[in-house]
Design a protein around this motif. Structure first.
Motif, PDB file in Angstrom:
ATOM      1  N   UNK A   1      24.684   5.920  39.923  1.00 51.82           N
ATOM      2  CA  UNK A   1      25.015   4.878  38.950  1.00 51.82           C
ATOM      3  C   UNK A   1      26.522   4.656  38.894  1.00 51.82           C
ATOM      4  N   UNK A   2      27.286   5.762  38.857  1.00 51.20           N
ATOM      5  CA  UNK A   2      28.731   5.647  38.704  1.00 51.20           C
ATOM      6  C   UNK A   2      29.418   5.183  39.987  1.00 51.20           C
ATOM      7  N   UNK A   3      28.921   5.572  41.144  1.00 49.76           N
ATOM      8  CA  UNK A   3      29.576   5.195  42.407  1.00 49.76           C
ATOM      9  C   UNK A   3      29.037   3.880  42.955  1.00 49.76           C
ATOM     10  N   UNK A   4      27.726   3.729  42.940  1.00 49.90           N
ATOM     11  CA  UNK A   4      27.147   2.530  43.540  1.00 49.90           C
ATOM     12  C   UNK A   4      27.198   1.321  42.632  1.00 49.90           C
ATOM     13  N   UNK A   5      27.703   1.504  41.420  1.00 51.96           N
ATOM     14  CA  UNK A   5      28.022   0.339  40.593  1.00 51.96           C
ATOM     15  C   UNK A   5      28.988  -0.568  41.348  1.00 51.96           C
ATOM     16  N   UNK A   6      29.784   0.043  42.226  1.00 50.48           N
ATOM     17  CA  UNK A   6      30.766  -0.711  43.002  1.00 50.48           C
ATOM     18  C   UNK A   6      30.223  -1.063  44.392  1.00 50.48           C
ATOM     19  N   UNK A   7      28.921  -1.243  44.464  1.00 47.81           N
ATOM     20  CA  UNK A   7      28.268  -1.574  45.721  1.00 47.81           C
ATOM     21  C   UNK A   7      28.676  -2.946  46.250  1.00 47.81           C
ATOM     22  N   UNK A   8      29.401  -3.716  45.421  1.00 50.41           N
ATOM     23  CA  UNK A   8      29.904  -4.999  45.917  1.00 50.41           C
ATOM     24  C   UNK A   8      30.800  -4.795  47.135  1.00 50.41           C
ATOM     25  N   UNK A   9      31.399  -3.587  47.257  1.00 49.99           N
ATOM     26  CA  UNK A   9      32.228  -3.295  48.417  1.00 49.99           C
ATOM     27  C   UNK A   9      31.426  -3.402  49.709  1.00 49.99           C
ATOM     28  N   UNK A  10      30.139  -3.070  49.639  1.00 46.96           N
ATOM     29  CA  UNK A  10      29.268  -3.167  50.807  1.00 46.96           C
ATOM     30  C   UNK A  10      28.827  -4.608  51.038  1.00 46.96           C
ATOM     31  N   UNK A  11      28.212  -5.221  50.024  1.00 48.74           N
ATOM     32  CA  UNK A  11      27.629  -6.549  50.215  1.00 48.74           C
ATOM     33  C   UNK A  11      28.691  -7.631  50.408  1.00 48.74           C
ATOM     34  N   UNK A  12      29.752  -7.589  49.602  1.00 53.11           N
ATOM     35  CA  UNK A  12      30.792  -8.615  49.725  1.00 53.11           C
ATOM     36  C   UNK A  12      31.561  -8.470  51.041  1.00 53.11           C
ATOM     37  N   UNK A  13      31.798  -7.227  51.482  1.00 51.30           N
ATOM     38  CA  UNK A  13      32.497  -7.032  52.753  1.00 51.30           C
ATOM     39  C   UNK A  13      31.648  -7.506  53.919  1.00 51.30           C
ATOM     40  N   UNK A  14      30.343  -7.248  53.872  1.00 50.25           N
ATOM     41  CA  UNK A  14      29.452  -7.714  54.935  1.00 50.25           C
ATOM     42  C   UNK A  14      29.551  -9.225  55.095  1.00 50.25           C
ATOM     43  N   UNK A  15      29.396  -9.951  53.986  1.00 48.42           N
ATOM     44  CA  UNK A  15      29.426 -11.414  54.047  1.00 48.42           C
ATOM     45  C   UNK A  15      30.809 -11.926  54.447  1.00 48.42           C
ATOM     46  N   UNK A  16      31.883 -11.317  53.898  1.00 50.35           N
ATOM     47  CA  UNK A  16      33.231 -11.793  54.193  1.00 50.35           C
ATOM     48  C   UNK A  16      33.604 -11.559  55.657  1.00 50.35           C
ATOM     49  N   UNK A  17      33.259 -10.384  56.196  1.00 53.79           N
ATOM     50  CA  UNK A  17      33.559 -10.092  57.602  1.00 53.79           C
ATOM     51  C   UNK A  17      32.730 -10.980  58.522  1.00 53.79           C
ATOM     52  N   UNK A  18      31.443 -11.164  58.203  1.00 57.27           N
ATOM     53  CA  UNK A  18      30.584 -12.025  59.034  1.00 57.27           C
ATOM     54  C   UNK A  18      31.100 -13.454  59.042  1.00 57.27           C
ATOM     55  N   UNK A  19      31.516 -13.951  57.884  1.00 61.22           N
ATOM     56  CA  UNK A  19      32.038 -15.316  57.808  1.00 61.22           C
ATOM     57  C   UNK A  19      33.349 -15.443  58.579  1.00 61.22           C
TER      58      UNK A  19
END
Length: 417
Positions: free
Chosen positions: A27-45
């Motif tokens: 809960x405390x660490x993966x709350x910041x899971x945006x680092x995974x999803x947002x980086x995936x989309x930003x790098x792919x784009x």
């Protein structure tokens, strides 16, 4: 799964403590899971819009635009991860108390030990999220897989060594330390692999990219927190109901969530391909594509990607439900030898099975929204689903072992549906 298997050798109380504290760390660490999803989309784009996209070529050097996105994501990961580790290590008693596991609870001492030691891994976990997102955005799933296999193998070795070498009362600390060290090793492998594709060295983070990540973070963090809060509250409620209920929930939940991660693999593929396909298709329509060895024509159109992923999801949902139903006895006994715990987990197993097909399509829906960079839509669906689940969890710990465990899994079913 490795930690769960070894904690079961220490008894139901240790297993229940692991289930609760691991969920709270998540809960405390993966709350910041945006680092995974947002980086995936930003790098792919960024890669899809490049005139020389790397795509799935693991030997291709990365363009400056991609490296700037990665550097910005890593800077943000460290800026969050280091303070998070300190807060968790110092504030672990308060985190457990907020989850209904106070000093008078039978699992408090073991849960506290695990959470405080595991806190050391927070900077590495967040850095690994950003790095994994970068490789996924480049449509390179092999490199994260290799790093994960090495990390898991090291975790198996260290768990076995520390549980057997340390006194039983310190076994839970050994399990937490093994996991923290193995996660750090996996993160360093990912860093080394990315560095090899940046021959001119690292570039500096860019303020505008960090700000773009921060804007995505506002909705994605709330989304992730809502989902993880539901799961953490479920684990804590089961552990507070009784050690047997907490242990049964721990093994059932680990099997359920790891089966669901097979669907997440589909979602990740959908996200990275769709995020790269959309700008590539736009460049092709504008007549501005000059890519090498992988022009727009070789990249599947967005509509085709969606259709294929939906068909694969239907097949995977049937296979997962059948596999869990058929393998109930083998799977549960593989993780725990305590007859009472296995029996309690068996009572909730029908819910574990029928929620799998639903979870497959939930994961894939996330992949579609992330690929289209509709982060607000992805956040809204999860937040709306968490509200009724958390209402059901209120008071579940006071219902007793059997009724409390049933209420916990009813809440999970409502959330995922």
């Amino acid at each position: 799964l490795v930690d769960t298997a070894w904690a079961s050798t220490l008894g139901p109380s240790a297993l229940a403590a692991l289930g609760a504290s691991a969920s709270l760390f998540g809960l405390c660490s993966k709350t910041f899971n945006f680092l995974l999803s947002a980086t995936t989309s930003a790098v792919a784009a960024a890669d899809g819009a490049s005139t020389s996209p790397a795509g799935g070529d693991r030997s291709a050097n990365l363009c400056d635009e991609v490296l700037e996105v990665v550097a910005s994501a890593l800077a943000l990961a460290l800026a969050i991860g280091i303070p998070l580790a300190a807060v968790l290590a110092v504030g672990a008693p308060h985190v457990l108390a907020a989850a209904s596991i106070g000093p008078g609870n039978a699992v408090f001492r073991s849960a506290l030990t695990y959470l405080q030691v595991r806190a050391l891994a927070a900077p590495f976990v967040l850095t690994a999220m950003a790095l994994t997102g970068a490789f996924r955005g480049l449509r390179d799933s092999r490199t994260p897989l290799v790093a994960l296999c090495v990390s898991t193998g090291l975790n198996v070795i260290l768990d076995a060594a520390l549980v057997n070498l340390l006194p039983p009362q310190h076994g839970i600390a050994g399990i937490a330390l093994a996991t923290a060290v193995s996660q750090a090793a996996g993160t360093l492998l990912l860093l080394a692999a990315l560095r090899r594709r940046a021959p001119r060295g690292w570039v500096r983070p860019r303020g505008h990219i960090v700000r773009a990540f921060s804007r995505s973070a506002s909705v994605l963090t709330l989304r992730t927190f809502s989902g993880l809060a539901t799961f953490a509250k479920a684990s804590a409620s089961a552990a507070a109901a009784s050690p047997i209920a907490g242990a049964a929930h721990a093994i059932a939940f680990q099997l359920w969530v790891n089966a669901a991660l097979l669907a997440d693999a589909l979602a990740v593929a959908c996200q990275s391909m769709l995020a790269a396909s959309l700008p590539a298709a736009g460049r092709a329509r504008a007549g501005k594509w000059h890519g090498r060895g992988g022009d727009a024509a070789s990249m599947a159109p967005p509509a085709v990607i969606v259709q294929r992923v939906v068909r694969l999801s239907a097949v995977l949902s049937v296979l997962l439900a059948f596999g869990l139903a058929a393998g109930q006895g083998v799977l549960l006994r593989a993780l725990c030898s305590d007859a009472a715990v296995v029996a309690a987990a068996g009572a909730i197993w029908p819910t574990v099975v029928w929620t799998q097909p639903v979870s497959v399509f939930a994961f894939v829906w996330d992949g579609l929204l992330f690929g289209a960079r509709d982060f607000a839509g992805a956040a809204g669906t999860v937040i709306a689903a968490a509200v009724p689940a958390l209402v059901l969890l209120a008071g579940a710990a006071g219902l007793g072992a059997e009724a409390g465990l049933e209420r916990v899994w009813l809440s999970i079913a409502v959330y995922i549906a």
